[in-house]
Design a protein around this motif. Structure first.
Motif, mmCIF file in Angstrom:
data_model
loop_
_atom_site.group_PDB
_atom_site.id
_atom_site.type_symbol
_atom_site.label_atom_id
_atom_site.label_comp_id
_atom_site.label_asym_id
_atom_site.label_seq_id
_atom_site.Cartn_x
_atom_site.Cartn_y
_atom_site.Cartn_z
ATOM 1 N N UNK A 11 -22.069 23.005 67.769
ATOM 2 C CA UNK A 11 -23.256 23.779 67.433
ATOM 3 C C UNK A 11 -24.275 22.842 66.816
ATOM 4 N N UNK A 12 -25.540 23.177 66.984
ATOM 5 C CA UNK A 12 -26.604 22.434 66.319
ATOM 6 C C UNK A 12 -27.123 23.202 65.100
ATOM 7 N N UNK A 13 -26.416 24.271 64.730
ATOM 8 C CA UNK A 13 -26.909 25.096 63.636
ATOM 9 C C UNK A 13 -28.196 25.795 64.014
ATOM 10 N N UNK A 14 -28.268 26.281 65.282
ATOM 11 C CA UNK A 14 -29.459 26.993 65.750
ATOM 12 C C UNK A 14 -29.787 28.137 64.787
ATOM 13 N N UNK A 15 -31.052 28.282 64.468
ATOM 14 C CA UNK A 15 -31.463 29.372 63.585
ATOM 15 C C UNK A 15 -31.302 30.688 64.327
ATOM 16 N N UNK A 16 -30.438 31.545 63.815
ATOM 17 C CA UNK A 16 -30.085 32.801 64.474
ATOM 18 C C UNK A 16 -30.897 33.960 63.916
ATOM 19 N N UNK A 17 -30.764 35.101 64.569
ATOM 20 C CA UNK A 17 -31.529 36.285 64.175
ATOM 21 C C UNK A 17 -30.585 37.429 63.825
ATOM 22 N N UNK A 18 -31.063 38.301 62.985
ATOM 23 C CA UNK A 18 -30.357 39.547 62.664
ATOM 24 C C UNK A 18 -31.387 40.665 62.688
ATOM 25 N N UNK A 19 -31.124 41.683 63.504
ATOM 26 C CA UNK A 19 -32.067 42.795 63.662
ATOM 27 C C UNK A 19 -33.467 42.300 64.031
ATOM 28 N N UNK A 20 -33.501 41.257 64.862
ATOM 29 C CA UNK A 20 -34.770 40.745 65.344
ATOM 30 C C UNK A 20 -35.489 39.792 64.414
ATOM 31 N N UNK A 21 -34.935 39.558 63.213
ATOM 32 C CA UNK A 21 -35.576 38.671 62.242
ATOM 33 C C UNK A 21 -34.787 37.374 62.119
ATOM 34 N N UNK A 23 -33.080 34.279 60.486
ATOM 35 C CA UNK A 23 -32.421 34.129 59.196
ATOM 36 C C UNK A 23 -32.878 32.848 58.499
ATOM 37 N N UNK A 24 -32.826 32.812 57.167
ATOM 38 C CA UNK A 24 -33.150 31.570 56.462
ATOM 39 C C UNK A 24 -32.099 30.499 56.735
ATOM 40 N N UNK A 25 -32.499 29.245 56.608
ATOM 41 C CA UNK A 25 -31.595 28.144 56.914
ATOM 42 C C UNK A 25 -30.291 28.220 56.128
ATOM 43 N N UNK A 26 -30.367 28.606 54.865
ATOM 44 C CA UNK A 26 -29.158 28.674 54.051
ATOM 45 C C UNK A 26 -28.129 29.636 54.613
ATOM 46 N N UNK A 27 -28.576 30.804 55.084
ATOM 47 C CA UNK A 27 -27.644 31.777 55.658
ATOM 48 C C UNK A 27 -27.066 31.259 56.963
ATOM 49 N N UNK A 28 -27.891 30.589 57.771
ATOM 50 C CA UNK A 28 -27.380 30.004 59.014
ATOM 51 C C UNK A 28 -26.276 29.000 58.714
ATOM 52 N N UNK A 29 -26.481 28.162 57.705
ATOM 53 C CA UNK A 29 -25.465 27.163 57.345
ATOM 54 C C UNK A 29 -24.180 27.840 56.890
ATOM 55 N N UNK A 30 -24.297 28.892 56.093
ATOM 56 C CA UNK A 30 -23.084 29.614 55.651
ATOM 57 C C UNK A 30 -22.369 30.241 56.846
ATOM 58 N N UNK A 31 -23.131 30.729 57.808
ATOM 59 C CA UNK A 31 -22.516 31.306 59.005
ATOM 60 C C UNK A 31 -21.807 30.233 59.830
ATOM 61 N N UNK A 32 -22.392 29.041 59.923
ATOM 62 C CA UNK A 32 -21.742 27.952 60.653
ATOM 63 C C UNK A 32 -20.398 27.616 60.017
#
Length: 341
Positions: A11-21, A23-32
């Motif tokens: 993964x490249x830590x792509x910035x993902x979306x939730x409900x069309x918005x 997510x902030x980088x910090x949440x993406x990193x925690x999800x990774x």
């Protein structure tokens, strides 16, 4: 081959979306981190994180994220995908991955490459007109560091070293690969430094890379090197069904591809082009059996020791990524081994 075949995720830590918005980088990193933990839980062999320095990718320091995953896993190997060595310092890269090697108890890996994105060069003050020289010199220094012991080195891209010890000293050096996107010189360079080859095949028929595999084997024979494993990194997504996987993946994959394509002069991707790449190219998408058949054909055709699926794609939601990881580990990997057995 089937006894040693490894399955990885990138993964490249792509910035993902939730409900069309987005997510902030910090949440993406925690999800990774959670995605890496799941990859370990479903029995996969490797989890890789790429380095980027731009708004649409959240991870600029893969080693930090990998260390967090290492602390919560025990088996899976953890590495970069890739580390842009040209715009970094080889000593610091070696120190960071030696530190990860200690945290992970010998599971650290690094894939060294020049990078297909160039944002890191101006960011860290490196001229793009030295693109080749930077990589060649820094790779030569990194290879000396891998050999262990005090290092003496001199080049044009950093200060020389004279009998310099580098710490921490790992019990075993981190496994190091050379990432290759299509340059024969890079293939020969990997053999010269006695390092395994990771082919980044992100489009087109996978078997067109067979000449690079043949070149690697010829160069090993000519230089008297041991043949190391060859791996492939390609994009894909596993869903419950073929049609469902394509429908879930297409819109977010197109957003990512068109955004990058606009920077590089590519036309927008059509659904017809997407389906053609899924049918005949290097996009591994569909239900578990379809993805397994395609991976098995690539492994067989190129003689691979590892296959790494780049599973993230632009804003594709974390929940879908987690399901894809689960299916890849529990369904696809066993099916491929069965097909090749």
């Amino acid at each position: 081959m089937t006894q040693t075949l490894q399955f990885g995720l990138d993964t490249f830590g792509d910035v993902t979306a939730r409900n069309g918005e987005l997510l902030p980088h910090g949440q993406v990193i925690r999800d990774v981190v959670e995605e890496g933990i799941l990859a370990d839980r479903v029995g996969l062999d490797f989890f890789g994180i790429g380095e980027h320095h731009r708004e649409d990718f959240a991870v600029s320091s893969p080693e930090m994220v990998l260390a967090a995953i290492a602390a919560r896993t025990e088996r899976i190997r953890l590495g970069s995908a890739v580390t842009v060595l040209s715009s970094d310092d080889p000593v610091r890269v070696y120190q960071r991955f030696s530190t990860l090697q200690g945290i992970a108890n010998g599971r650290a890996e690094v894939i060294l490459g020049r990078g297909s994105f160039t944002e890191s060069f101006p960011l860290f003050g490196y001229p793009l007109d030295q693109y080749e020289t930077l990589f060649e010199e820094k790779l030569a220094l990194f290879a000396q560091l891998l050999a262990g012991g005090p290092v003496t080195w001199q080049g044009t891209t950093r200060a020389p070293l004279e009998n310099q010890s580098v710490f921490p000293v790992p019990e075993t050096p981190p496994t190091t690969w050379i990432g290759v996107g299509g340059s024969p010189n890079s293939v020969v360079r990997a053999v010269h430094h006695d390092l395994p080859l990771m082919l980044a095949i992100i489009g087109g028929e996978p078997q067109r890379f067979r000449p690079y595999v043949d070149l690697y084997h010829r160069a090993c024979a000519q230089l008297g090197r041991t043949v190391r494993p060859i791996g492939v990194h390609s994009p894909g997504y596993v869903g419950e069904t073929d049609a469902g996987a394509r429908d879930e993946f297409f819109a977010d994959y197109k957003r990512m591809r068109d955004r990058i394509g606009a920077e590089r002069g590519w036309p927008p991707m059509t659904r017809q082009e997407f389906d053609r790449e899924a049918d005949h190219g290097s996009l591994y998408i569909g239900g578990p059996e379809t993805v397994a058949r395609k991976i098995a054909a690539t492994v067989r055709g190129l003689g691979l020791g590892r296959f790494q699926l780049k599973y993230s794609a632009g804003p594709l939601p974390h929940e879908r990524l987690m399901r894809s990881i689960e299916l890849y580990g529990t369904r696809v990997a066993p099916l491929v081994r069965e097909m090749l057995g």
